[in-house]
Design a protein around this motif. Structure first.
Motif, PDB file in Angstrom:
ATOM      1  N   UNK A 212       0.834  -1.203   0.000  1.00  0.00           N
ATOM      2  CA  UNK A 212       0.000   0.000   0.000  1.00  0.00           C
ATOM      3  C   UNK A 212       0.872   1.257   0.000  1.00  0.00           C
ATOM      4  N   UNK A 213       1.919   1.239   0.835  1.00  0.00           N
ATOM      5  CA  UNK A 213       2.798   2.413   0.902  1.00  0.00           C
ATOM      6  C   UNK A 213       3.528   2.651  -0.419  1.00  0.00           C
ATOM      7  N   UNK A 214       4.030   1.570  -1.032  1.00  0.00           N
ATOM      8  CA  UNK A 214       4.729   1.736  -2.311  1.00  0.00           C
ATOM      9  C   UNK A 214       3.765   2.193  -3.396  1.00  0.00           C
ATOM     10  N   UNK A 215       2.534   1.693  -3.369  1.00  0.00           N
ATOM     11  CA  UNK A 215       1.530   2.094  -4.366  1.00  0.00           C
ATOM     12  C   UNK A 215       1.210   3.584  -4.228  1.00  0.00           C
ATOM     13  N   UNK A 216       0.983   4.015  -2.987  1.00  0.00           N
ATOM     14  CA  UNK A 216       0.668   5.425  -2.762  1.00  0.00           C
ATOM     15  C   UNK A 216       1.846   6.324  -3.135  1.00  0.00           C
ATOM     16  N   UNK A 217       3.057   5.871  -2.855  1.00  0.00           N
ATOM     17  CA  UNK A 217       4.233   6.661  -3.210  1.00  0.00           C
ATOM     18  C   UNK A 217       4.330   6.827  -4.721  1.00  0.00           C
ATOM     19  N   UNK A 220       1.593   9.251  -5.930  1.00  0.00           N
ATOM     20  CA  UNK A 220       1.902  10.640  -5.550  1.00  0.00           C
ATOM     21  C   UNK A 220       2.962  11.234  -6.470  1.00  0.00           C
ATOM     22  N   UNK A 221       4.013  10.467  -6.723  1.00  0.00           N
ATOM     23  CA  UNK A 221       5.084  10.974  -7.576  1.00  0.00           C
ATOM     24  C   UNK A 221       4.620  11.107  -9.025  1.00  0.00           C
ATOM     25  N   UNK A 222       3.716  10.248  -9.463  1.00  0.00           N
ATOM     26  CA  UNK A 222       3.155  10.408 -10.804  1.00  0.00           C
ATOM     27  C   UNK A 222       2.328  11.690 -10.893  1.00  0.00           C
ATOM     28  N   UNK A 223       1.551  11.975  -9.855  1.00  0.00           N
ATOM     29  CA  UNK A 223       0.752  13.198  -9.843  1.00  0.00           C
ATOM     30  C   UNK A 223       1.643  14.432  -9.920  1.00  0.00           C
ATOM     31  N   UNK A 260      10.342   6.884 -11.364  1.00  0.00           N
ATOM     32  CA  UNK A 260      10.954   5.637 -11.820  1.00  0.00           C
ATOM     33  C   UNK A 260      11.316   4.741 -10.631  1.00  0.00           C
ATOM     34  N   UNK A 261      11.948   5.334  -9.623  1.00  0.00           N
ATOM     35  CA  UNK A 261      12.358   4.554  -8.451  1.00  0.00           C
ATOM     36  C   UNK A 261      11.148   4.005  -7.698  1.00  0.00           C
ATOM     37  N   UNK A 262      10.106   4.818  -7.577  1.00  0.00           N
ATOM     38  CA  UNK A 262       8.893   4.350  -6.896  1.00  0.00           C
ATOM     39  C   UNK A 262       8.230   3.225  -7.671  1.00  0.00           C
ATOM     40  N   UNK A 263       8.244   3.330  -9.006  1.00  0.00           N
ATOM     41  CA  UNK A 263       7.665   2.274  -9.829  1.00  0.00           C
ATOM     42  C   UNK A 263       8.446   0.978  -9.685  1.00  0.00           C
ATOM     43  N   UNK A 264       9.776   1.084  -9.709  1.00  0.00           N
ATOM     44  CA  UNK A 264      10.614  -0.108  -9.553  1.00  0.00           C
ATOM     45  C   UNK A 264      10.363  -0.754  -8.196  1.00  0.00           C
ATOM     46  N   UNK A 265      10.258   0.086  -7.158  1.00  0.00           N
ATOM     47  CA  UNK A 265      10.008  -0.454  -5.817  1.00  0.00           C
ATOM     48  C   UNK A 265       8.650  -1.158  -5.762  1.00  0.00           C
ATOM     49  N   UNK A 266       7.649  -0.562  -6.421  1.00  0.00           N
ATOM     50  CA  UNK A 266       6.322  -1.185  -6.437  1.00  0.00           C
ATOM     51  C   UNK A 266       6.361  -2.529  -7.154  1.00  0.00           C
ATOM     52  N   UNK A 267       7.056  -2.577  -8.292  1.00  0.00           N
ATOM     53  CA  UNK A 267       7.142  -3.828  -9.057  1.00  0.00           C
ATOM     54  C   UNK A 267       7.895  -4.888  -8.259  1.00  0.00           C
ATOM     55  N   UNK A 268       8.998  -4.488  -7.613  1.00  0.00           N
ATOM     56  CA  UNK A 268       9.762  -5.446  -6.812  1.00  0.00           C
ATOM     57  C   UNK A 268       8.925  -6.017  -5.683  1.00  0.00           C
TER      58      UNK A 268
END
Length: 616
Positions: A212-217, A220-223, A260-268
């Motif tokens: 949930x935290x990685x998804x929200x991050x 937020x960064x996409x916004x 990019x980093x938040x997306x990678x973290x979410x995928x991982x």
């Protein structure tokens, strides 16, 4: 230079006028399921059929391993050579597969029909509610925020029905049925399998918070990234003038790298979560194989039972994984529902009275009285205080003054976009607050500086998509204001399709069509808000002729940027700081040598300068 860019970005974030962005009303939290459930009543029969189809589809799928168990234990392991019975089992297996396919197809289509109907109804209700909100709400709320409600938030509801509800219904029942089948086959082995449930729950809960935290991050960064791009597109001219392309590209790179980093973290995290379940599934299968294999060798259970158990264990982890993966979508839908209902809970500042006064529009004379009105957009900061103005039926009144003098506020009050704090506004002696807004807006016609045209034909734009107004009436109206020759020159004439805002037409053509609207709808009071401000002199002359035509027999109020527009008015009002400081005809006001004369001399000087520049 850097400060100029920063100030421009701050203005875009806070509004053109600066200051803090307006606070949105905090929505009252309610259960998303309860809210959506209130819409499900009319689809009760459809949801019942969905449940029936789901049960049949799940039963058909879960009976297949049991049939294989029967074939193994009762025929193959027993040494029977009854190929007819095996053929019957194969036929039943095929029939179950077909039944599972058909009823899964029906379940999906029925659920999507009901879900999409609910989403479409909510979207329609949301749009209708937004159109009824008062202008004061739009003053404080950005268009982007409202578009997000209508598009993104309703799309989150769409995903709820597409993904979450289907997963909860089907996979939830699947888990229950799998446990029932396990205990039906062998209660002891079923209890051993239940021992893994606490471990499954622990992994799901542990990952849920992290995911949930990685998804929200990431969201937020996409916004922030999208907002930054929108800001740069809006101020591209300023960026190029100050040669800020490189500096803005660096800022974009920072935001892009963060996303990019938040997306990678979410995928991982999602990969780790899924693979953890796969590992747990394989370990459980190995555990059941070991325990069950010992039981088969000890002749405690049959081999077919062990095969069915292993199959059910594989199937058990699929719905658990699917339900857990839908957690983020469920959260998004919950937030979206409460955002939408937070908007739907907002009541318009301007509402009709429970029993509004009905009048016959044909009998309206057009007399207007502003009776010592006091008004301000913010409490404690009045724009007007005790203004008194009386306009007789059929009179043409011009209103002039510098920006911020209160001209447009006066018109907004007459159209009842806002209500006065003190005093009253009357038409023919009737307080406009007692009239239905629909009636008031048919009595008072408004032509704005930038007339708005919709995507559609010229016919539809003139009659505002009102099919009760005939094509002949539209053509006569265009002929009356002088727009007919221009329309006839177009490729498809009155059937010419306009793009959004009428971008294919000149400012003068759009203004003439707005005058034709006035003729079609025949308001008794006509308001022209800076209607000739952005026109060249030749087009202005054409508009002046149209103005003379549409103002005949109507009370007309003209807010003038160019004083030549109102020189022939019956009366001219000069406004300054929310008060009427001078009144009279053009010649009378010039004779006073007051504020109007200053405005007139200033406008004449500008005109002379323009003509001088044109002659060079």
């Amino acid at each position: 230079m850097r400060q100029a860019i920063n100030n421009w970005q701050m203005d875009l974030k806070t509004g053109a006028g600066g200051g803090k962005p307006p606070k949105q009303p905090k929505p009252q939290y309610r259960s998303a399921f309860r809210i959506l459930g209130s819409y499900a009543g009319e689809h009760r029969g459809t949801f019942f059929l969905v449940a029936v189809c789901t049960v049949i589809a799940i039963a058909a799928e879960l009976l297949q391993p049991y049939l294989v168990k029967v074939a193994i234990d009762d025929h193959l392991m027993a040494g029977k050579k009854d190929f007819g019975s095996l053929l019957i089992i194969c036929g039943i297996y095929l029939a179950l597969s077909l039944a599972g396919f058909v009823f899964t197809y029906l379940q999906n289509n029925l659920l999507q029909y009901a879900g999409q109907s609910i989403v479409a109804k909510i979207r329609k209700q949301l749009f209708e509610h937004i159109t009824k909100l008062s202008m004061s709400y739009f003053d404080k709320t950005s268009n982007g925020s409202l578009i997000t409600h209508v598009s993104s938030d309703t799309e989150a509801l769409n995903q709820f029905f597409n993904q979450v509800l289907l997963t909860l219904l089907r996979d939830g029942l699947m888990l229950v049925f799998i446990l029932v089948m396990m205990f039906q086959l062998d209660a002891t082995l079923g209890v051993y399998c239940l021992a893994i449930l606490p471990l499954i729950a622990f992994i799901a809960v542990a990952f849920r918070s992290f995911v949930r935290n990685t998804y929200q991050m990431a969201r937020t960064r996409l916004s922030r990234l999208v907002a930054f791009v929108a800001e740069n597109l809006s101020g591209m001219n300023l960026i190029q003038v100050f040669q800020q392309q490189k500096a803005q590209a660096e800022q974009f790179k920072e935001r892009n790298d963060a996303y990019f980093k938040a997306n990678v973290r979410e995928i991982r995290s999602m990969v780790l979560f899924n693979k953890s379940f796969d590992l747990l599934s394989n370990l459980t299968i190995a555990y059941v194989t070991w325990i069950g294999g010992k039981a088969v060798l000890g002749h405690t259970i049959e081999f077919g039972v062990l095969y069915a158990f292993i199959t059910y264990i594989r199937q058990f982890f699929q719905p658990v994984n699917a339900i857990t993966q839908q957690w983020n979508t469920l959260q998004s839908a919950t937030v979206a529902v409460n955002r939408i209902w937070g908007l739907l809970d907002i009541q318009p500042d301007i509402e009709d009275r429970p029993q509004p006064l009905r009048i016959n529009r044909e009998t309206v004379q057009g007399g207007i009285d502003f009776n010592r009105i006091t008004f301000g957009y913010e409490s404690g900061s009045p724009v007007m205080r005790g203004l008194d103005l009386h306009i007789v039926p059929g009179e043409m009144v011009g209103i002039v003054g510098t920006t911020g003098a209160g001209k447009s506020s006066l018109i907004s009050l007459l159209c009842r976009f806002y209500d006065v704090q003190e005093g009253s506004i009357q038409i023919d002696g009737i307080d406009i607050r007692t009239l239905p807004q629909e009636e008031l807006h048919r009595i008072v016609g408004l032509v704005q500086q930038e007339p708005y045209l919709f995507a559609g034909s010229i016919i539809d734009n003139v009659r505002m998509f009102d099919e009760s107004i005939s094509r002949e009436e539209v053509i006569r109206a265009c002929e009356f204001v002088g727009a007919d020759p221009l329309v006839r020159l177009m490729k498809d004439g009155y059937d010419t399709r306009l793009s959004e805002r009428g971008s294919g037409l000149s400012a003068g053509e759009r203004q003439l069509l707005s005058f034709a609207r006035i003729i079609v709808f025949q308001p008794r009071i006509l308001i022209l808000d800076e209607a000739t401000a952005n026109l060249d002199s030749q087009t202005e002359q054409l508009i002046q002729q149209a103005l003379q035509a549409v103002s005949q027999g109507r009370t007309t109020i003209v807010i003038a940027h160019r004083l030549s527009t109102i020189m022939q008015a019956d009366r001219i009002l000069v406004m300054r700081q929310g008060a009427i400081v001078e009144t009279g005809t053009h010649s009378q006001l010039l004779a006073k040598q007051g504020y109007y004369e200053q405005l007139y001399r200033h406008s004449q000087g500008e005109l002379d300068n323009r003509e001088a520049r044109a002659s060079l």
